[in-house]
Enzyme design. Structure first.
Site, PDB file in Angstrom:
ATOM      1  N   HIS A   1      -4.731   1.733   8.270  1.00 37.92           N
ATOM      2  CA  HIS A   1      -2.917   1.997   8.170  1.00 37.92           C
ATOM      3  C   HIS A   1      -3.160   2.917   6.822  1.00 37.92           C
ATOM      4  O   HIS A   1      -2.398   4.597   7.357  1.00 37.92           O
ATOM      5  CB  HIS A   1      -1.676   0.898   7.203  1.00 37.92           C
ATOM      6  N   GLU A   2      -3.316   3.343   6.004  1.00 36.71           N
ATOM      7  CA  GLU A   2      -3.381   3.789   4.921  1.00 36.71           C
ATOM      8  C   GLU A   2      -4.264   5.284   5.267  1.00 36.71           C
ATOM      9  O   GLU A   2      -3.789   6.795   5.294  1.00 36.71           O
ATOM     10  CB  GLU A   2      -3.585   4.158   3.370  1.00 36.71           C
TER      11      GLU A   2
ATOM     12  N   GLY B   1       0.711  -1.134  -0.066  1.00 41.75           N
ATOM     13  CA  GLY B   1       0.145  -0.453  -0.237  1.00 41.75           C
ATOM     14  C   GLY B   1       0.480   1.129   0.196  1.00 41.75           C
ATOM     15  O   GLY B   1       2.027   0.928   0.464  1.00 41.75           O
TER      16      GLY B   1
ATOM     17  N   GLN C   1       3.319   9.855   0.986  1.00 42.39           N
ATOM     18  CA  GLN C   1       4.430   8.978   1.050  1.00 42.39           C
ATOM     19  C   GLN C   1       5.487   9.595   0.258  1.00 42.39           C
ATOM     20  O   GLN C   1       6.827   9.602   0.443  1.00 42.39           O
ATOM     21  CB  GLN C   1       4.562   7.295   1.232  1.00 42.39           C
TER      22      GLN C   1
ATOM     23  N   HIS D   1      -2.190   7.069   7.295  1.00 40.65           N
ATOM     24  CA  HIS D   1      -1.068   8.319   6.606  1.00 40.65           C
ATOM     25  C   HIS D   1      -1.788   9.493   6.117  1.00 40.65           C
ATOM     26  O   HIS D   1      -1.326  10.405   5.898  1.00 40.65           O
ATOM     27  CB  HIS D   1      -0.812   8.081   5.107  1.00 40.65           C
TER      28      HIS D   1
ATOM     29  N   CYS E   1       6.331  -0.274   7.500  1.00 34.94           N
ATOM     30  CA  CYS E   1       5.559   0.622   6.031  1.00 34.94           C
ATOM     31  C   CYS E   1       6.972   1.454   6.087  1.00 34.94           C
ATOM     32  O   CYS E   1       8.485   1.841   6.299  1.00 34.94           O
ATOM     33  CB  CYS E   1       5.608   2.393   7.927  1.00 34.94           C
ATOM     34  N   LEU E   2       6.790   2.082   4.672  1.00 37.36           N
ATOM     35  CA  LEU E   2       8.093   2.463   3.385  1.00 37.36           C
ATOM     36  C   LEU E   2       8.161   3.766   3.880  1.00 37.36           C
ATOM     37  O   LEU E   2       9.524   3.130   4.048  1.00 37.36           O
ATOM     38  CB  LEU E   2       7.128   2.534   2.444  1.00 37.36           C
TER      39      LEU E   2
HETATM   40 NI    NI Z   1       2.985   3.012   5.783  1.00 40.94          NI
END
Ligand code: NI
Length: 185
Positions: free
Chosen positions: A136-137, A46, A51, A140, A94-95
């Site tokens: 989670h997204e 995702g 991000q 963000h 998380c990226l």
């Molecule tokens: Ni994340």
């Protein structure tokens, strides 16, 4: 289509509340293409637009297993309209916080209302990894990170580590052999 740089904590942009998308046009499609390219390359399951530094309420996702056919999903202006009392715990990554994983408890199922790439309103009830990833997204795009759901002490330790790395100019990188499902997004 371009692979874009993913912002890493403590980048302040990650704390912005993203703005709703109003035009379902060619620039939006181009942004979605960039996000998929960036997400698959990471690899992650995702990605929220913020991000890659774009403060708009847009999420890309693909929770298909590694060897299964791709299942790309786009959520525009998503809103959780229902969540279950039942919860589930998943070890999230998380990226934007590379190589840090911690268990997070969230509602096990959610119903999300969103717009697709053509500007059509959609609804989806999700459970399992998809429900975790959606939550989670959506966090963000509201400026919330998964480390906000863990203990204060653990969060302080992570922030310290990444702030130090950023000062040194060392970009923590993702281990390429990790399963994409570990990097929720
Ligand atoms: Ni994340």
């Amino acid at each position: 289509m371009a692979i874009r740089d993913i912002l890493i904590i403590p980048d302040k942009k990650l704390r912005l509340v993203s703005e709703p998308i109003k035009s379902f046009d060619a620039p939006l499609r181009a942004l979605v293409d960039d996000m998929f390219a960036t997400m698959y390359e990471a690899p992650g399951i995702g990605l929220a637009a913020i991000q890659i530094g774009e403060p708009v309420r847009l999420i890309t996702m693909d929770v298909a297993k590694k060897d299964d056919p791709k299942e790309p999903r786009v959520f525009i202006n998503p809103e959780i309209v229902w969540s279950s009392d039942e919860t589930s715990t998943y070890e999230e990554g998380c990226l934007s916080i590379p190589e840090y994983y911690e268990e997070v408890e969230r509602p096990a199922s959610v119903k999300v209302r969103y717009f697709d790439i053509d500007g059509k309103e959609q609804e989806l009830t999700a459970d399992g990894l998809l429900a975790t990833c959606i939550q989670h997204e959506i966090d963000h795009i509201n400026g919330v990170l998964f480390i906000d759901h863990i203990s204060k002490l653990k969060r302080a330790m992570v922030m310290k580590k990444f702030t130090k790395a950023a000062k040194k100019g060392v970009a923590p990188s993702l281990a390429k052999d990790k399963e994409p499902s570990h990097h929720i997004g």
